[in-house]
Design a protein around this motif. Sequence first.
Motif, PDB file in Angstrom:
ATOM      1  N   TYR A 124     -15.725   6.441  12.460  1.00  0.00           N
ATOM      2  CA  TYR A 124     -15.480   6.482  11.023  1.00  0.00           C
ATOM      3  C   TYR A 124     -13.965   6.413  10.782  1.00  0.00           C
ATOM      4  O   TYR A 124     -13.166   6.883  11.599  1.00  0.00           O
ATOM      5  N   SER A 125     -13.580   5.881   9.640  1.00  0.00           N
ATOM      6  CA  SER A 125     -12.158   5.740   9.315  1.00  0.00           C
ATOM      7  C   SER A 125     -11.523   7.116   9.092  1.00  0.00           C
ATOM      8  O   SER A 125     -12.152   8.042   8.588  1.00  0.00           O
ATOM      9  N   HIS A 126     -10.239   7.214   9.457  1.00  0.00           N
ATOM     10  CA  HIS A 126      -9.501   8.463   9.236  1.00  0.00           C
ATOM     11  C   HIS A 126      -8.231   8.255   8.429  1.00  0.00           C
ATOM     12  O   HIS A 126      -7.551   9.208   8.068  1.00  0.00           O
ATOM     13  N   PHE A 127      -7.913   6.981   8.103  1.00  0.00           N
ATOM     14  CA  PHE A 127      -6.750   6.695   7.263  1.00  0.00           C
ATOM     15  C   PHE A 127      -6.879   5.267   6.740  1.00  0.00           C
ATOM     16  O   PHE A 127      -7.615   4.451   7.303  1.00  0.00           O
ATOM     17  N   ILE A 128      -6.157   4.972   5.649  1.00  0.00           N
ATOM     18  CA  ILE A 128      -6.138   3.631   5.070  1.00  0.00           C
ATOM     19  C   ILE A 128      -4.694   3.289   4.700  1.00  0.00           C
ATOM     20  O   ILE A 128      -3.996   4.118   4.105  1.00  0.00           O
ATOM     21  N   THR A 129      -4.262   2.092   5.045  1.00  0.00           N
ATOM     22  CA  THR A 129      -2.907   1.671   4.689  1.00  0.00           C
ATOM     23  C   THR A 129      -2.836   0.155   4.591  1.00  0.00           C
ATOM     24  O   THR A 129      -3.610  -0.548   5.249  1.00  0.00           O
ATOM     25  N   ALA A 130      -1.913  -0.344   3.783  1.00  0.00           N
ATOM     26  CA  ALA A 130      -1.701  -1.787   3.645  1.00  0.00           C
ATOM     27  C   ALA A 130      -0.487  -2.206   4.476  1.00  0.00           C
ATOM     28  O   ALA A 130       0.343  -1.380   4.860  1.00  0.00           O
ATOM     29  N   THR A 131      -0.389  -3.499   4.748  1.00  0.00           N
ATOM     30  CA  THR A 131       0.745  -4.047   5.490  1.00  0.00           C
ATOM     31  C   THR A 131       1.910  -4.311   4.533  1.00  0.00           C
ATOM     32  O   THR A 131       1.729  -4.913   3.474  1.00  0.00           O
ATOM     33  N   ARG A 132       3.102  -3.856   4.919  1.00  0.00           N
ATOM     34  CA  ARG A 132       4.313  -4.093   4.129  1.00  0.00           C
ATOM     35  C   ARG A 132       5.445  -4.486   5.076  1.00  0.00           C
ATOM     36  O   ARG A 132       5.208  -4.705   6.270  1.00  0.00           O
ATOM     37  N   PHE A 133       6.641  -4.581   4.572  1.00  0.00           N
ATOM     38  CA  PHE A 133       7.776  -4.837   5.454  1.00  0.00           C
ATOM     39  C   PHE A 133       8.942  -3.945   5.070  1.00  0.00           C
ATOM     40  O   PHE A 133       9.060  -3.491   3.926  1.00  0.00           O
ATOM     41  N   VAL A 134       9.792  -3.657   6.038  1.00  0.00           N
ATOM     42  CA  VAL A 134      10.997  -2.884   5.808  1.00  0.00           C
ATOM     43  C   VAL A 134      12.197  -3.759   6.129  1.00  0.00           C
ATOM     44  O   VAL A 134      12.156  -4.590   7.039  1.00  0.00           O
ATOM     45  N   SER A 135      13.266  -3.578   5.377  1.00  0.00           N
ATOM     46  CA  SER A 135      14.497  -4.337   5.595  1.00  0.00           C
ATOM     47  C   SER A 135      15.683  -3.460   5.223  1.00  0.00           C
ATOM     48  O   SER A 135      15.516  -2.374   4.656  1.00  0.00           O
ATOM     49  N   LEU A 136      16.865  -3.918   5.550  1.00  0.00           N
ATOM     50  CA  LEU A 136      18.075  -3.217   5.122  1.00  0.00           C
ATOM     51  C   LEU A 136      18.344  -3.518   3.657  1.00  0.00           C
ATOM     52  O   LEU A 136      18.205  -4.656   3.210  1.00  0.00           O
ATOM     53  N   LYS A 137      18.720  -2.510   2.895  1.00  0.00           N
ATOM     54  CA  LYS A 137      19.028  -2.722   1.476  1.00  0.00           C
ATOM     55  C   LYS A 137      20.105  -3.784   1.301  1.00  0.00           C
ATOM     56  O   LYS A 137      20.078  -4.578   0.355  1.00  0.00           O
TER      57      LYS A 137
END
Length: 298
Positions: A124-137
């Motif tokens: 069974y699922s224990h977490f949910i998250t979407a794909t994103r990206f991180v970059s330098l400001k």
Amino acid sequence: MSRFKALLLAGLMMFSCGPVLAQQPVPTLEKMTKTGVIKIGYTTRNIPFSFLDQKGEPTGYTIELCRRVVDLLKQKLSRPDIKIEFVERTASNRVVLLNDGSIDLECVSSTNTEERRRSVWFSYSHFITATRFVSLKSSGINTIADLAGRTVVVTKGSTNIAQLNTINREKSLYLALVQGVSINDAFEMVTQGKASAFVMDGILLASLVANAQNPENYVLSAEALSEPQPYGLMLRKDDVGFRDAVNDALLTIYKSGEINDIYNKWFMTDIGPDGVNLNTPMTGDLKAVFDNPVNLGG
């Protein structure tokens, strides 16, 4: 030697040298009962899911969840003496270690996808998250379109590779795609300017930024590259008894409300070596998963 005898001998040799049928693995519950051991896969720097505490012991959200699952399996098997053996795994070898019996249950942050279910099963699922990206400001990258022509890093063995390839093709971004060995390695490439962005599960990126030396230097994309995806505990495919036992244990944890305390401990309080609070309240979608878990594992 007659022709008949020669053909007969050749046939016997072909039979004896033919492929050996693969031995079926012993069901995990049976193996646990016989050996008194369950092997749990972990990783060292995957805050808040799986990392090492100050004593060098595996800890985290999914590690605690798996410890509770094992407690309930002990009751089911009437074997209170069953011990946990922790085995370090990587994103690229986790499926191999599961299928060769090196680990019985992978307790990190693996996304449950149709492609992966061809090789393994999920709880069974224990977490949910979407794909994103991180970059330098300082890079001025705010949207997916801003990634055009840039070098983007993903981690080996992650589902994000296929997602990024699809977006790259559909939007004609002409990305230069590189692969990091681990999430920390990939994040460091962004820090050092070797990659413009790191594409990964949003919760893991948020954790990396929160635990960075200078969190104010980074920006997490508001735009998602995928719909929210479920995490599950990975286990060997076709091990029906073990899957059902793990799911029954999770159902007990979810229905009793114990999951709320476990979740709040790792997402709403100070954790990790630097005492960082991720301040990530449980979403309505995740609460719905806990209230009515569905078997997506196989």
